[in-house]
Design an enzyme around this catalytic site. Sequence first.
Site, PDB file in Angstrom:
ATOM      1  N   ASP A 480       0.839  -1.202   0.000  1.00 51.43           N
ATOM      2  CA  ASP A 480       0.000   0.000   0.000  1.00 51.43           C
ATOM      3  C   ASP A 480       0.872   1.250   0.000  1.00 51.43           C
ATOM      4  OD1 ASP A 480      -2.377   1.444   0.060  1.00 51.43           O
ATOM      5  OD2 ASP A 480      -3.256   0.128   1.586  1.00 51.43           O
ATOM      6  N   ASP A 550     -10.792   2.312  -3.329  1.00 55.92           N
ATOM      7  CA  ASP A 550     -11.282   2.004  -1.987  1.00 55.92           C
ATOM      8  C   ASP A 550     -12.810   2.034  -1.959  1.00 55.92           C
ATOM      9  OD1 ASP A 550      -8.892   1.491  -0.837  1.00 55.92           O
ATOM     10  OD2 ASP A 550      -8.724   3.360   0.292  1.00 55.92           O
TER      11      ASP A 550
HETATM   12  C1  GLA Z   1      -5.704   1.751   2.114  1.00 54.86           C
HETATM   13  C2  GLA Z   1      -6.137   0.597   1.234  1.00 54.86           C
HETATM   14  C3  GLA Z   1      -7.199  -0.206   1.921  1.00 54.86           C
HETATM   15  C4  GLA Z   1      -6.679  -0.703   3.250  1.00 54.86           C
HETATM   16  C5  GLA Z   1      -6.208   0.466   4.096  1.00 54.86           C
HETATM   17  C6  GLA Z   1      -5.527  -0.015   5.353  1.00 54.86           C
HETATM   18  O1  GLA Z   1      -6.698   2.696   2.226  1.00 54.86           O
HETATM   19  O2  GLA Z   1      -6.568   1.051  -0.010  1.00 54.86           O
HETATM   20  O3  GLA Z   1      -7.576  -1.295   1.120  1.00 54.86           O
HETATM   21  O4  GLA Z   1      -5.638  -1.605   3.023  1.00 54.86           O
HETATM   22  O5  GLA Z   1      -5.286   1.283   3.390  1.00 54.86           O
HETATM   23  O6  GLA Z   1      -5.093   1.025   6.152  1.00 54.86           O
END
Ligand code: GLA
Length: 741
Positions: A480, A550
């Site tokens: 990420d 997301d």
């Molecule tokens: C980001 C990712 C999510 C999740 C969060 C965790 O927003 O896109 O899928 O993994 O971080 O903090």
Amino acid sequence: MLKAFSTVAVLLAVTLVASAQSAQASFDAATKVFRLDGGRVSYVFGVNEKGELQQLYWGGRLGATDSFPQAQTIPEWASFDSSNTTTPQEYAGWGAGLFVEPALKVSFADGNRDLVLHYESHTVMPHGFDVVLKDIQRGIYVTLHYEMDPESGILARSATIENREAQPLTVEQAAAAAWALPAGAYTLNYLTGRWAGEWNLTQEEVHPGAKVIESRRGSTGHQANPWFALQAGKTDEDHGEVWFGALGWSGSWRITVEKDQLNAVRVTGGYNPFDFGYVLHPGERLETPIFYGGYSSNGLGGASRLLHRYELKRILPRTAATAGQALPKVRPVMYNSWGVTNFNVSEAGQIALAEKAAALGVDRFIVDDGWFGQRKNDHAGLGDWYVNKEKFPHGLKPLIDKVHSLGMDFGLWVEPEMVNPDSDLYRQHPDWVLNFPGRPRSEQRNQLVLNLARPDVRDFVRSFLDKLLTENDINYIKIDYNRNWSEPGWDQLPAAEQKRVYIDFVQNMYAILAELRKKHPNLEIETCSGGGGRVDLGILRYVDEAAISDDDDPFDAQALQDGFSYAYTPQIMTAWEGDSPDGMNVNRTTSMTYRMLTAMQGSLGIGANITKWNDEQTALAKRLIAVYHQLQPTIVEGDLYRLISPRNGSEFSANERVSEDKSQAVVFAFIHSTQNGWGFPLLKLKGLDPAAEYALSSIEGKAREGTPSVASGAWWMNHGLEMDENFRGDFQAAAFRLDKK
Ligand code: GLA
């Protein structure tokens, strides 16, 4: 005067024809014309009478015996627009009065900033060329790399810039390539967005002037993606000429689409010149990213199908299990617990979810954020990559063993390039973050960006990831990246050299990913950056799949997936079945059928609270996961036909996937909201073998009564597939398969 050609390069016209594959690279010494053919595409350029490298043709494949005369510069239009600025050069230096976008702009140590690149020499390869350009006086050499894909005709272009002067020079702007299109009227397609709202297909006429699509953020970005498609005239999804391209770079990038004063259209792309400056000491080189360009005469649909196949066959990495294979392995069906447990992960809680996931037929169980350091929420812990003992008192092993005993493999979330100020890592190494000494350090999501360009930070990141993968049986990491850059200083370097952070950071990330894959040859990786903020053909050489957003709401996902599909293959498109209403607080309630079929359009993942599902829901999910497993190669690796777009407030959407050998097709159909009693539009299928017989069967939903159970490809494509009368309402979904008899 034309420069003398190097003897090695051009004693004779050289033609190398690749055996078995339909691609060739040829150079005609008499006319100084270079020609590349691949798939249904030809790309031609030549050395003009001044010695510049000039683009001559890019489009549908020409006859094998067709030839071009030597390139001639475009005559001067007026004293204000010399031929230097109107002639489409393959890679123009900024000098001699160039007013269009230069490919390369440099500053020499003595203050000279004039750069005029002329042909020097070349090498012919089976599918391409290396062509060396040099400044008319100074020792700056640029090698242009061309590699044509025999199957798709997609051309990979990049440049290596070398300083052979005795003094350093600064590269102020460096493109990977410039593409010239035939003069005409074009519509530009590109992808824009924001966090949780990526992949909007934006379409506009190309007007005189320059249109800039870019990221200044240090990474690819949600706001624009380094992809473009230019449609000529009345092109649509299926018809007409389209020139498209995608830049393989995960740092700050820029693509400029320019229509000049003579209506000529060019596209130049590479490193973003904003805040850019790369010092090349004597003997040093700078490599640009690769800019991939393609052409299709079958509309936007044809363009994306070429790109998808190219990504599958030429870009995406292989694991030990798929080494040497034509296609990567289809993605395991995932379960990710983030939507359910958030930061509150525990051994018992994850095991409960894993048990339920395994019973559904899930292949891979993923623990997301929250397992490490003092990570109770997003305020602390990033950088401390040890297992949190309160949450996992015995480490990750008992959970991983359990997941394996349930027949799944195990994946874990990491965010290696980031640090929370509230972490042991930051307390020990406050100098490791991007910053300008003495200036504030802007936090986003309570985190700072580690300066991965620094060798010590690079070594730290590489070794903690390697240790994690060595000590635990982890098959998959989700990488990420939850913020963009601010204060991009690198104070270990002299002031004049600090801007190389834009390149070294990204190169180090690529190198780490490559090393991890080499050392752990079964490792698979997902690129995520708060959803779809880091997807491009650069990172896709090192990762197996990508988060696209997301926003997991299934209705929103229709448009997100549709937009994504213009540039990227469904194989890498993670698609989630989540809770309803979903965590994004869209407050929309949808059926499980709608959610599952939506997620089955990409690489399927389940993110819902499956421990709360009743028997009926569990049975439905289990059945659809089994169907997905069966049809997955066609769904994610087949040819994608976008039949009805979900964009622009559409009531309906539909798409079709056809396996490469045309033996199977899968059709997805969705209703947003039926209005005024209109039924679902007739679906005229595409891409089937007209003479073959195909049996239709339902995955979910019904075809209109009387629909034949077996009919020819011609029938399904010309007569079409009609939906049941009762396929109406809000957020309805249906899916069908067609199997060749
Ligand atoms: C980001 C990712 C999510 C999740 C969060 C965790 O927003 O896109 O899928 O993994 O971080 O903090």
